[in-house]
Design a protein around this motif. Structure first.
Motif, PDB file in Angstrom:
ATOM      1  N   ILE A 168     -27.461  38.985 -44.298  1.00 33.30           N
ATOM      2  CA  ILE A 168     -27.240  38.996 -45.706  1.00 33.30           C
ATOM      3  C   ILE A 168     -27.254  40.184 -46.153  1.00 33.30           C
ATOM      4  CG2 ILE A 168     -28.812  38.155 -47.790  1.00 33.30           C
ATOM      5  CD1 ILE A 168     -29.914  35.966 -46.400  1.00 33.30           C
ATOM      6  N   VAL A 169     -27.915  41.314 -45.928  1.00 35.57           N
ATOM      7  CA  VAL A 169     -27.799  42.547 -46.517  1.00 35.57           C
ATOM      8  C   VAL A 169     -26.464  43.159 -46.238  1.00 35.57           C
ATOM      9  CG1 VAL A 169     -28.898  44.946 -46.131  1.00 35.57           C
ATOM     10  CG2 VAL A 169     -30.336  42.915 -46.378  1.00 35.57           C
ATOM     11  N   ALA A 170     -26.094  42.925 -45.033  1.00 36.91           N
ATOM     12  CA  ALA A 170     -24.654  43.647 -44.654  1.00 36.91           C
ATOM     13  C   ALA A 170     -23.654  42.985 -45.221  1.00 36.91           C
ATOM     14  CB  ALA A 170     -24.489  43.780 -43.204  1.00 36.91           C
ATOM     15  N   LEU A 171     -23.625  41.485 -45.552  1.00 42.61           N
ATOM     16  CA  LEU A 171     -22.349  40.712 -46.135  1.00 42.61           C
ATOM     17  C   LEU A 171     -22.711  40.327 -47.320  1.00 42.61           C
ATOM     18  CD1 LEU A 171     -21.792  38.655 -42.720  1.00 42.61           C
ATOM     19  CD2 LEU A 171     -20.774  40.793 -43.478  1.00 42.61           C
ATOM     20  N   GLY A 172     -23.752  40.702 -48.169  1.00 43.85           N
ATOM     21  CA  GLY A 172     -23.863  40.228 -49.565  1.00 43.85           C
ATOM     22  C   GLY A 172     -24.881  39.205 -49.604  1.00 43.85           C
ATOM     23  N   SER A 173     -25.234  39.202 -50.966  1.00 42.73           N
ATOM     24  CA  SER A 173     -26.324  38.260 -51.310  1.00 42.73           C
ATOM     25  C   SER A 173     -25.907  36.837 -51.252  1.00 42.73           C
ATOM     26  CB  SER A 173     -26.762  38.364 -52.854  1.00 42.73           C
ATOM     27  OG  SER A 173     -25.532  38.358 -53.848  1.00 42.73           O
ATOM     28  N   ASN A 174     -24.589  36.371 -51.281  1.00 48.13           N
ATOM     29  CA  ASN A 174     -24.216  35.105 -51.149  1.00 48.13           C
ATOM     30  C   ASN A 174     -24.035  34.479 -49.717  1.00 48.13           C
ATOM     31  OD1 ASN A 174     -23.938  34.784 -54.099  1.00 48.13           O
ATOM     32  ND2 ASN A 174     -21.676  35.755 -53.910  1.00 48.13           N
ATOM     33  N   ALA A 175     -24.481  35.363 -48.945  1.00 47.39           N
ATOM     34  CA  ALA A 175     -24.113  34.892 -47.340  1.00 47.39           C
ATOM     35  C   ALA A 175     -25.102  33.976 -46.699  1.00 47.39           C
ATOM     36  CB  ALA A 175     -24.279  36.453 -46.438  1.00 47.39           C
ATOM     37  N   GLU A 176     -26.310  33.842 -47.603  1.00 46.13           N
ATOM     38  CA  GLU A 176     -27.347  33.010 -46.961  1.00 46.13           C
ATOM     39  C   GLU A 176     -26.739  31.650 -47.220  1.00 46.13           C
ATOM     40  OE1 GLU A 176     -32.028  32.115 -47.815  1.00 46.13           O
ATOM     41  OE2 GLU A 176     -31.093  33.520 -49.272  1.00 46.13           O
ATOM     42  N   CYS A 177     -26.296  31.100 -48.062  1.00 40.52           N
ATOM     43  CA  CYS A 177     -25.591  29.602 -47.997  1.00 40.52           C
ATOM     44  C   CYS A 177     -24.088  29.717 -47.458  1.00 40.52           C
ATOM     45  CB  CYS A 177     -25.493  29.208 -49.462  1.00 40.52           C
ATOM     46  SG  CYS A 177     -24.499  30.050 -50.472  1.00 40.52           S
ATOM     47  N   LYS A 178     -23.768  30.535 -47.131  1.00 37.95           N
ATOM     48  CA  LYS A 178     -22.333  30.360 -46.521  1.00 37.95           C
ATOM     49  C   LYS A 178     -22.273  30.874 -44.870  1.00 37.95           C
ATOM     50  CE  LYS A 178     -19.952  31.369 -50.923  1.00 37.95           C
ATOM     51  NZ  LYS A 178     -18.841  32.079 -51.648  1.00 37.95           N
ATOM     52  N   GLU A 179     -23.027  31.655 -44.436  1.00 34.87           N
ATOM     53  CA  GLU A 179     -23.047  32.157 -43.230  1.00 34.87           C
ATOM     54  C   GLU A 179     -23.321  31.026 -42.217  1.00 34.87           C
ATOM     55  OE1 GLU A 179     -21.283  34.953 -42.370  1.00 34.87           O
ATOM     56  OE2 GLU A 179     -20.841  34.962 -44.602  1.00 34.87           O
ATOM     57  N   PRO A 180     -22.735  31.028 -41.126  1.00 32.13           N
ATOM     58  CA  PRO A 180     -23.048  30.235 -39.943  1.00 32.13           C
ATOM     59  C   PRO A 180     -24.222  30.836 -39.201  1.00 32.13           C
ATOM     60  CG  PRO A 180     -21.091  31.318 -39.549  1.00 32.13           C
ATOM     61  CD  PRO A 180     -21.325  31.447 -40.821  1.00 32.13           C
ATOM     62  N   LEU A 181     -25.130  30.095 -38.540  1.00 35.14           N
ATOM     63  CA  LEU A 181     -26.251  30.548 -37.728  1.00 35.14           C
ATOM     64  C   LEU A 181     -25.565  30.649 -36.362  1.00 35.14           C
ATOM     65  CD1 LEU A 181     -29.206  31.088 -37.968  1.00 35.14           C
ATOM     66  CD2 LEU A 181     -29.717  28.852 -37.281  1.00 35.14           C
ATOM     67  N   CYS A 182     -25.758  32.041 -36.087  1.00 32.35           N
ATOM     68  CA  CYS A 182     -25.105  32.565 -34.840  1.00 32.35           C
ATOM     69  C   CYS A 182     -26.432  32.600 -33.726  1.00 32.35           C
ATOM     70  CB  CYS A 182     -24.428  33.928 -35.115  1.00 32.35           C
ATOM     71  SG  CYS A 182     -23.328  34.037 -36.325  1.00 32.35           S
ATOM     72  N   PHE A 183     -25.764  32.317 -32.661  1.00 27.89           N
ATOM     73  CA  PHE A 183     -26.588  32.698 -31.348  1.00 27.89           C
ATOM     74  C   PHE A 183     -27.890  31.704 -31.585  1.00 27.89           C
ATOM     75  CE2 PHE A 183     -24.727  36.713 -32.645  1.00 27.89           C
ATOM     76  CZ  PHE A 183     -23.822  36.939 -31.422  1.00 27.89           C
ATOM     77  N   SER A 184     -27.944  30.800 -32.137  1.00 26.74           N
ATOM     78  CA  SER A 184     -28.931  29.843 -32.284  1.00 26.74           C
ATOM     79  C   SER A 184     -29.098  28.736 -31.033  1.00 26.74           C
ATOM     80  CB  SER A 184     -29.066  29.081 -33.642  1.00 26.74           C
ATOM     81  OG  SER A 184     -27.716  28.284 -33.716  1.00 26.74           O
ATOM     82  N   LYS A 185     -28.068  28.466 -30.435  1.00 25.26           N
ATOM     83  CA  LYS A 185     -28.075  27.768 -29.252  1.00 25.26           C
ATOM     84  C   LYS A 185     -28.310  28.519 -28.006  1.00 25.26           C
ATOM     85  CE  LYS A 185     -25.049  24.455 -31.448  1.00 25.26           C
ATOM     86  NZ  LYS A 185     -23.658  23.688 -31.682  1.00 25.26           N
ATOM     87  N   ALA A 186     -28.852  27.767 -26.916  1.00 27.05           N
ATOM     88  CA  ALA A 186     -29.038  28.634 -25.734  1.00 27.05           C
ATOM     89  C   ALA A 186     -27.640  29.007 -25.159  1.00 27.05           C
ATOM     90  CB  ALA A 186     -29.924  27.782 -24.713  1.00 27.05           C
ATOM     91  N   SER A 187     -26.805  27.940 -25.192  1.00 20.06           N
ATOM     92  CA  SER A 187     -25.456  28.437 -24.656  1.00 20.06           C
ATOM     93  C   SER A 187     -24.715  29.517 -25.238  1.00 20.06           C
ATOM     94  CB  SER A 187     -24.526  27.098 -24.824  1.00 20.06           C
ATOM     95  OG  SER A 187     -24.394  26.713 -26.223  1.00 20.06           O
TER      96      SER A 187
END
Length: 426
Positions: free
Chosen positions: A114-133
């Motif tokens: 959010i800090v790096a990509l902007g305040s609007n990132a929270e609702c738009k950005e995908p959640l990365c590396f959340s799955k074990a795979s």
């Protein structure tokens, strides 16, 4: 901790602590669990114990990283020959991959993005590396692997092959790749021959030197700096004519691979040599002759390119090896420690490729070494994406993790790299 206790309490864990003769040893243990349970975080007790182990290993390994599948002292770029250290490196990376999935690290990553990509990132950005795979490692060693990762269709894979073959099968790319492999193998052989001499290793050393001599005939002239009017060199009546075929190098490569087939410490380099046998087999009947003029030389080089462009298929690991040499000028393996994934972002057919690297310290040289390794992997995937004519813009984003560091973002060659701190589990 006893095996039974670990097994009852850890699903998907890879760490087992065993006490032998008063010494605590860490070993890797694999467990299998369902896809649904893989996505869940591990118990807090596991993270607390894992963090202590990670902290100790980080201190021990702070100047060392895995590069080209081998431990390297990043500070002075020297190769480290230490099996115990290599085992500890693998353990550290494995533990850290599991730790990335814990809630506190996921929250840190989210805030950092959010800090790096902007305040609007929270609702738009995908959640990365959340799955074990998404937290598993991947060795990138074939076009097929890259195409599958990017969901490139069979038809588009033909487009990729047609686009890259004329570039990567050029004579100077082939000879450069072969020389790079032989030079690397020679260096490794000399090290092991000086410490653990054996007849097989000594014979392999002789074969490598012989290969380099024959290969020198194929690269002794530089077409870029030679006039097209050059005639064949004057032959010395007292000297035999030097004439070879690529088959001579092929036979030497076959002998080299057979000679070192049991040398496990040289397996990475031997595998590279074995991959190149495919190209050598295809051009085995083409002449390598030092005593010919420029036009004949160009004809031979053109013939090599024509044959390889026709015969090396999309799934060929040899073609992929030539591609990596074409792109980066070296034969280093491309290993992604945290594979991540391809995510659709926002609207308008935009995608982001995220991949990660685990660092043992946040020393500047360590940090930038990790960034460059990630950039190399991400750049390869984007090259294939563009060669396939994929629709949509592809953004590259690298992620790095380190124990106890401050989270921040870095820019390198126009791409964003996010450094995430791994702190105590909360």
């Amino acid at each position: 901790m006893a095996l039974r206790g670990v097994k009852n309490f850890l699903c998907g864990s890879r760490v087992l602590t065993v006490k032998q003769n008063g010494v605590m040893r860490l070993s890797l243990v694999w467990y299998h669990c369902s896809e649904e349970s893989e996505r869940e975080s591990l118990p807090s007790e596991w993270y607390e114990k894992a963090f202590l182990k990670l902290t100790k290993l980080s201190s021990f390994l702070k100047t060392v990283d895995l590069i080209n599948g081998r431990p390297v002292n990043v500070i002075d770029e020297s190769r480290v020959h230490d099996d115990i250290l290599l085992e500890n490196l693998h353990l550290f990376k494995s533990l850290a991959r599991d730790f990335i999935g814990c809630p506190s690290v996921q929250e840190t990553m989210k805030k950092n993005m959010i800090v790096a990509l902007g305040s609007n990132a929270e609702c738009k950005e995908p959640l990365c590396f959340s799955k074990a795979s998404e937290r598993e490692s991947i060795r990138v060693d074939s076009l097929t692997k890259v195409a599958s990762f990017l969901d490139i269709s069979a038809q588009q894979r033909k487009v990729v092959r047609a686009a890259i073959c004329p570039q990567v099968t050029r004579h100077q790319i082939l000879t450069g790749a072969l020389e790079e492999i032989l030079d690397g193998l020679k260096s490794e052989i000399e090290y092991f021959d000086s410490r653990c001499p054996s007849n097989q290793v000594k014979m392999a050393k002789q074969i490598v030197v012989s290969c380099l001599k024959v290969l020198d005939i194929a690269t002794s002239y530089n077409p870029e700096s030679t006039s097209w009017m050059r005639v064949a060199p004057v032959k010395d009546a007292d000297s035999p004519t030097t004439s070879h075929k690529w088959e001579d190098i092929l036979e030497r490569f076959i002998d080299l691979v057979d000679c070192l087939s049991e040398e496990t410490k040289l397996a990475l380099d031997v595998k590279k040599a074995e991959v190149m046998k495919e190209a050598l087999y295809q051009i085995r009947d083409v002449r390598i002759d030092k005593n010919i003029g420029y036009r004949e030389t160009r004809h031979q080089e053109s013939l090599v390119q024509k044959i390889l462009s026709k015969t090396l298929g999309h799934s060929s690991r040899c073609l992929f090896t030539l591609l990596t040499y074409y792109l980066y000028g070296n034969m280093q393996d491309i290993e992604v420690e945290v594979r991540g994934g391809l995510y659709e972002i926002g609207q308008g057919n935009k995608f982001r490729l995220c991949m990660g690297k685990i660092l043992t310290s946040d020393e500047e040289k360590m940090l930038w070494s990790g960034v460059k390794q990630l950039d190399k992997a991400l750049g390869l995937f984007k090259f294939i994406w563009e060669a396939a004519g994929m629709k949509g813009d592809l953004e590259l984003q690298g992620h790095l993790w380190c124990i106890g560091t401050d989270s921040r973002s870095l820019a390198y060659r126009g791409n964003t790299f996010l450094l995430h701190g791994i702190d105590h589990f909360r």
